[in-house]
Write an enzyme that holds these catalytic residues in place. Structure first.
Site: not given
Length: 402
Positions: A190-192, A196
């Site tokens: 999960h990439c902030p 997403a």
């Protein structure tokens, strides 16, 4: 309890005091030993009952290490909610920082390139700069809006695993994201920065964005280096090589010097006003140059590490989650004399072809990778074609089929 002495022996020992003392000592020693064993057995039974009762509160035999997740659940909850709320702020930060770099480049460096460089270098900067800008913008936008992929609901799939969080069918390589609160197909992480998950359908956009962004910051850093050194190093070499900046600032200034020139002292007023124009412009331009160079130069190393890490994982046919799972499985099998083979590893070329979607009709590297393209990767993210080494082999060449 058998104390090994009868009543007759004890009575007969009354006539012999030494024997009587020996029997009493032996009796007390045996009694203490049996009492100690009885006490320790009871304590062990109580401890076993306590541990079983404790583990039964959150243990499920169908899942491994659930107790560890339960202990750290408050920490996970805090991190998940923090990232969920800060996600839009990170996306806005990326948009603002990128836009500021582009605006400063258009206002300061692009006119300076037109003034100081020849036609060939002007064409080079126009083509390379706008090619990088278009690819960075497109891939970042697609990384944010393209759904990474989720398990279809109410579908008749031949899936044997169930997610322990959402209790839904979980295809191979899918994992549950506690921030998105759903299972993601071929979840990487999960990439902030895109707010997403990076999954099956947006992994290509994410890795393309990282690579083009790295090339972009290197391009801006190299282009602005001479101007930065002129402002903040002040060596003779950079003074001479960047002297065009003074002329450029003077000629592009909005102040009309000629309106303040008298006929009598024209040369002195021109020199004084031009010096004021240049120094006032240098103050503003110096801050912009400092911001542009330091911002781009400072992210080169983190972006390089991220790109190298992603390239290694993709070349091995793994994700950020699978690399830990495969390491654990490899360790378990090595203890049993078995060697682990990644079933999703199709070779370096095969792994990249599947991620980039190459080999499909109308998809080529130059047209679909070097330039914006919205084509899909190979596969649906639910069923996977396994590699040719679809087995786990023993070290003595025995084969154990999966």
């Amino acid at each position: 309890m058998n104390y090994r002495y009868s009543k007759i022996d004890i009575e007969s020992s009354n006539d012999n005091p030494p024997m009587k003392h020996h029997i009493k000592h032996r009796f007390s020693s045996i009694y203490f030993t049996d009492f100690y064993r009885y006490t320790m057995n009871k304590l062990y039974e109580y401890w076993r009952a306590f541990t079983i009762t404790l583990f039964s509160l959150f243990y499920n035999c169908h899942f491994d290490k659930v107790w560890l997740d339960t202990i750290f659940e408050p920490i996970f909850w805090t991190v998940d909610h923090t990232v969920r709320w800060l996600g839009p702020a990170f996306v806005a930060m990326v948009a603002i920082l990128t836009s500021s770099v582009v605006i400063i480049f258009y206002i300061i460096y692009l006119p300076l390139i037109f003034y100081t460089w020849g036609l060939t270098w002007i064409a080079f900067h126009l083509v390379i700069g706008h090619w990088l800008l278009i690819n960075i913008t497109f891939n970042y936008y697609m990384s944010c809006i393209v759904d990474p992929g989720q398990t279809p609901k109410n579908s008749l799939l031949k899936i044997r695993t169930v997610c322990k969080r959402c209790m839904d069918m979980k295809p191979p390589r899918a994992h549950h994201c506690s921030i998105c609160k759903r299972c993601i197909l071929k979840m990487d992480h999960h990439c902030p920065w895109i707010n997403a998950c990076v999954g099956h359908f947006n992994h290509r956009y994410f890795i393309s964005f990282c690579m083009f962004m790295l090339m972009g910051v290197i391009y801006v850093t190299v282009t602005t280096r001479s101007t930065f050194m002129f402002h903040f190093v002040q060596t003779t070499f950079y003074r001479s090589t960047s002297s065009y900046l003074y002329i450029f600032l003077y000629q592009t200034s909005s102040i009309n010097v000629e309106n303040s020139i008298n006929n009598q002292n024209e040369s002195s007023i021109l020199l004084e006003n031009s010096s004021q124009i240049v120094h006032s412009s240098i103050n503003w331009y110096g801050a912009a140059v400092l911001y542009e160079f330091i911002l781009c130069a400072s992210v080169i190393i983190p972006l390089s590490i991220l790109n190298i890490h992603q390239i290694v994982l993709i070349s091995k046919g793994e994700t950020n989650i699978e690399v830990h799972i495969n390491r654990s499985e490899r360790l378990k099998l090595s203890r049993k004399g078995l060697s682990f083979i990644n079933l999703h590893h199709h070779g370096i070329k095969g792994n990249w072809y599947r991620l980039l979607g190459l080999g499909q009709p109308g998809v080529s590297f130059i047209r679909s990778i070097l330039f914006p393209s919205a084509h899909l990767p190979i596969g649906d993210g639910i069923s996977w074609d396994l590699s040719a080494h679809c087995s786990i082999t023993k070290k003595n060449d025995d084969i154990v089929h999966l």
